[in-house]
Design a protein around this motif. Structure first.
Motif, mmCIF file in Angstrom:
data_model
loop_
_atom_site.group_PDB
_atom_site.id
_atom_site.type_symbol
_atom_site.label_atom_id
_atom_site.label_comp_id
_atom_site.label_asym_id
_atom_site.label_seq_id
_atom_site.Cartn_x
_atom_site.Cartn_y
_atom_site.Cartn_z
ATOM 1 N N ARG A 9 36.281 80.797 25.228
ATOM 2 C CA ARG A 9 36.368 79.563 24.443
ATOM 3 C C ARG A 9 35.086 79.375 23.637
ATOM 4 O O ARG A 9 35.127 78.992 22.453
ATOM 5 N N PHE A 10 33.945 79.646 24.254
ATOM 6 C CA PHE A 10 32.668 79.527 23.558
ATOM 7 C C PHE A 10 32.621 80.470 22.355
ATOM 8 O O PHE A 10 32.236 80.086 21.257
ATOM 9 N N ARG A 11 33.040 81.725 22.563
ATOM 10 C CA ARG A 11 33.037 82.726 21.487
ATOM 11 C C ARG A 11 33.967 82.314 20.347
ATOM 12 O O ARG A 11 33.601 82.388 19.172
ATOM 13 N N LYS A 12 35.156 81.827 20.692
ATOM 14 C CA LYS A 12 36.116 81.427 19.656
ATOM 15 C C LYS A 12 35.636 80.193 18.903
ATOM 16 O O LYS A 12 35.789 80.107 17.675
ATOM 17 N N ASN A 13 35.056 79.237 19.599
ATOM 18 C CA ASN A 13 34.529 78.042 18.929
ATOM 19 C C ASN A 13 33.387 78.405 17.988
ATOM 20 O O ASN A 13 33.273 77.851 16.886
ATOM 21 N N LYS A 14 32.554 79.338 18.396
ATOM 22 C CA LYS A 14 31.448 79.779 17.546
ATOM 23 C C LYS A 14 31.991 80.466 16.287
ATOM 24 O O LYS A 14 31.527 80.207 15.168
ATOM 25 N N ALA A 15 33.009 81.317 16.457
ATOM 26 C CA ALA A 15 33.609 82.005 15.311
ATOM 27 C C ALA A 15 34.257 80.997 14.364
ATOM 28 O O ALA A 15 34.149 81.127 13.136
ATOM 29 N N ARG A 16 34.931 79.988 14.913
ATOM 30 C CA ARG A 16 35.554 78.955 14.067
ATOM 31 C C ARG A 16 34.501 78.201 13.260
ATOM 32 O O ARG A 16 34.697 77.907 12.076
ATOM 33 N N ALA A 17 33.393 77.874 13.900
ATOM 34 C CA ALA A 17 32.317 77.144 13.218
ATOM 35 C C ALA A 17 31.729 77.996 12.088
ATOM 36 O O ALA A 17 31.462 77.484 10.987
ATOM 37 N N GLU A 18 31.548 79.286 12.347
ATOM 38 C CA GLU A 18 31.021 80.177 11.295
ATOM 39 C C GLU A 18 32.010 80.299 10.142
ATOM 40 O O GLU A 18 31.615 80.289 8.971
ATOM 41 N N ASP A 19 33.306 80.423 10.446
ATOM 42 C CA ASP A 19 34.319 80.517 9.394
ATOM 43 C C ASP A 19 34.366 79.240 8.563
ATOM 44 O O ASP A 19 34.511 79.280 7.343
#
Length: 66
Positions: A9-19
Motif C-alpha cells: 500500500r505504501f509503494r502504491k500510494n507513493k507511485a500514485r503521488a508521483e504520477d
C-alpha cells in the motif's frame, strides 16, 4: 512496538503521488484553457468549411475518376 505497515500500500500510494505530480506538471506545461480549445475548434471548422466550399462537384473526369 509500532503498528505494522503494509509495504504494498505504501509503494502504491507513493507511485500514485508521483504520477499525480507528473500530471500536474504536464498540465501546466501543455494545458490550454477552455477558450483556447474553443478557438482552435472554431478555426478548424472554418478551415474545413473553406476547403469544402472549394471542392468540385463529381469526380475528376481528366483522371478517369467518377
Amino acid at each position: 512496538m509500532g503498528k505494522p505497515v503494509n509495504l504494498n500500500r505504501f509503494r502504491k500510494n507513493k507511485a500514485r503521488a508521483e504520477d499525480k505530480a507528473r500530471a500536474d506538471q504536464k498540465a501546466v506545461k501543455f494545458g490550454r484553457s477552455k477558450l483556447e480549445k474553443e478557438l482552435e475548434d472554431a478555426r478548424a471548422a472554418k478551415a474545413r468549411r473553406h476547403l469544402d466550399g472549394h471542392k468540385s462537384e463529381g469526380g475528376d473526369k481528366d483522371r478517369g475518376e467518377e
